[in-house]
Scaffold this motif. Structure first.
Motif, short mmCIF file in Angstrom:
data_model
loop_
_atom_site.label_atom_id
_atom_site.label_comp_id
_atom_site.label_asym_id
_atom_site.label_seq_id
_atom_site.Cartn_x
_atom_site.Cartn_y
_atom_site.Cartn_z
N THR A 83 -6.66 -0.91 -22.49
CA THR A 83 -6.32 -1.45 -21.17
C THR A 83 -7.42 -1.01 -20.20
OG1 THR A 83 -5.08 0.50 -20.42
CG2 THR A 83 -3.85 -1.17 -21.68
N ASN A 84 -7.20 -1.34 -18.92
CA ASN A 84 -8.18 -0.89 -17.92
C ASN A 84 -8.11 0.62 -17.70
OD1 ASN A 84 -5.66 -0.99 -16.77
ND2 ASN A 84 -6.37 -1.71 -14.79
N GLN A 85 -7.07 1.26 -18.20
CA GLN A 85 -6.93 2.71 -18.07
C GLN A 85 -7.20 3.45 -19.39
OE1 GLN A 85 -2.79 2.51 -16.46
NE2 GLN A 85 -3.60 3.70 -14.74
N ILE A 86 -7.08 2.73 -20.50
CA ILE A 86 -7.22 3.37 -21.81
C ILE A 86 -8.29 2.64 -22.62
CG2 ILE A 86 -6.04 3.95 -23.97
CD1 ILE A 86 -3.43 4.00 -22.34
N GLU A 87 -9.26 3.38 -23.13
CA GLU A 87 -10.30 2.78 -23.96
C GLU A 87 -9.79 2.50 -25.37
OE1 GLU A 87 -13.70 5.27 -23.99
OE2 GLU A 87 -14.13 5.04 -21.85
N ASN A 90 1.76 1.28 -15.48
CA ASN A 90 1.04 2.54 -15.66
C ASN A 90 0.85 2.78 -17.16
OD1 ASN A 90 0.16 5.24 -15.78
ND2 ASN A 90 1.27 5.79 -13.93
N LEU A 143 -1.21 4.79 -18.71
CA LEU A 143 -1.35 6.20 -19.07
C LEU A 143 0.01 6.86 -19.25
CD1 LEU A 143 -4.28 7.31 -16.73
CD2 LEU A 143 -4.35 7.03 -19.21
#
Length: 253
Positions: free
Chosen positions: A185-189, A154, A156
């Motif tokens: 990441t795929n969650q954070i630009e 996770n 985030l």
């Protein structure tokens, strides 16, 4: 003689007529039943609440081995790098109120070194909840960023832990946060300007990982770090100083 007796009788009759009747003089008293409670002439106290008994709080008692000195011994062993010897001592205290933030964090590190990341996460969380320990927050961020063992990945949540620890002055958390913003990441630009600001900040404060990363970025060049060998040399020099200082500290301990 007869006249005298008649006169005396007349006087008594007149006196009886003038006397008030005892029936009208006395008021009738109410009859008291046997079952009727007697009137109490004492002061009423029904409005007063009974006093509460103050109960002394029972203090927890521990066996002889659960003394404070035993925990201090575990902390001392851990501080000198003897984690293997400190670990079983910490296990005796792990769920007692004697464990404070630093001891909980040390126990979590012992679990982490044995590969038990679930218990490591558990006691890092307890250490962080106890005293907002920034090192524990950093470790929790690293665990969630990697998704170790059965703990889901996770990014985030990891970022949140890094942010909290970085605001409290933890340099490693700052490096991890800057690196996270740099690569994304795929969650954070990705956010290169934000990443560079954080890496530069913690690098100037002595984080050798950020210093090494900045030295490489200025050597190769990037959208926000144009190739600059003099700047790269500066960061390499700072990196070597930090490593030397760190090695000296390890030798002295």
């Amino acid at each position: 003689m007869l006249w005298i007796l008649l006169a005396w009788g007349s006087i008594n009759i007149q006196a009886q007529n003038l006397r008030p009747s005892s029936v009208h003089k006395r008021k009738a008293r109410p009859s008291i039943s046997k079952n009727q409670p007697k009137k109490s002439f004492h002061k009423k106290t029904s409005h007063l609440k009974p006093k509460r008994k103050v109960m002394a709080l029972a203090r927890p008692t521990y066996p002889n081995k659960m003394t404070k000195e035993g925990l201090e011994k575990a902390d001392s062993l851990f501080k000198t790098g003897q984690h293997i010897k400190a670990f079983p001592l910490y296990l005796d205290y792990k769920d007692t109120p004697l464990m404070k933030a630093s001891s909980l964090k040390n126990l979590a590190i012992c679990f982490k070194e044995t590969g038990d990341f679930l218990n490591a996460q558990r006691y890092f969380k307890r250490a962080y909840s106890y005293d907002s320990d920034p090192e524990s927050a950093t470790e929790l961020g690293k665990i969630h960023l990697s998704g170790i063992s059965s703990i889901p990945k996770n990014a985030l949540l990891a970022k949140d832990y890094f942010e909290m620890a970085y605001r409290m002055g933890n340099l490693e958390a700052g490096f991890q946060l800057g690196r996270l913003y740099w690569f994304g990441t795929n969650q954070i630009e990705t956010n290169l300007p934000r990443a560079l600001d954080i890496l530069t900040d913690v690098g100037q404060k002595g984080n050798f990982e950020a210093q090494w990363m900045l030295a490489n970025l200025y050597t190769k060049g990037s959208p926000v770090t144009p190739k600059n060998l003099s700047e790269a040399k500066k960061w390499y020099r700072l990196y070597n100083q930090s490593i030397s200082s760190k090695n000296l500290t390890l030798v002295n301990n």
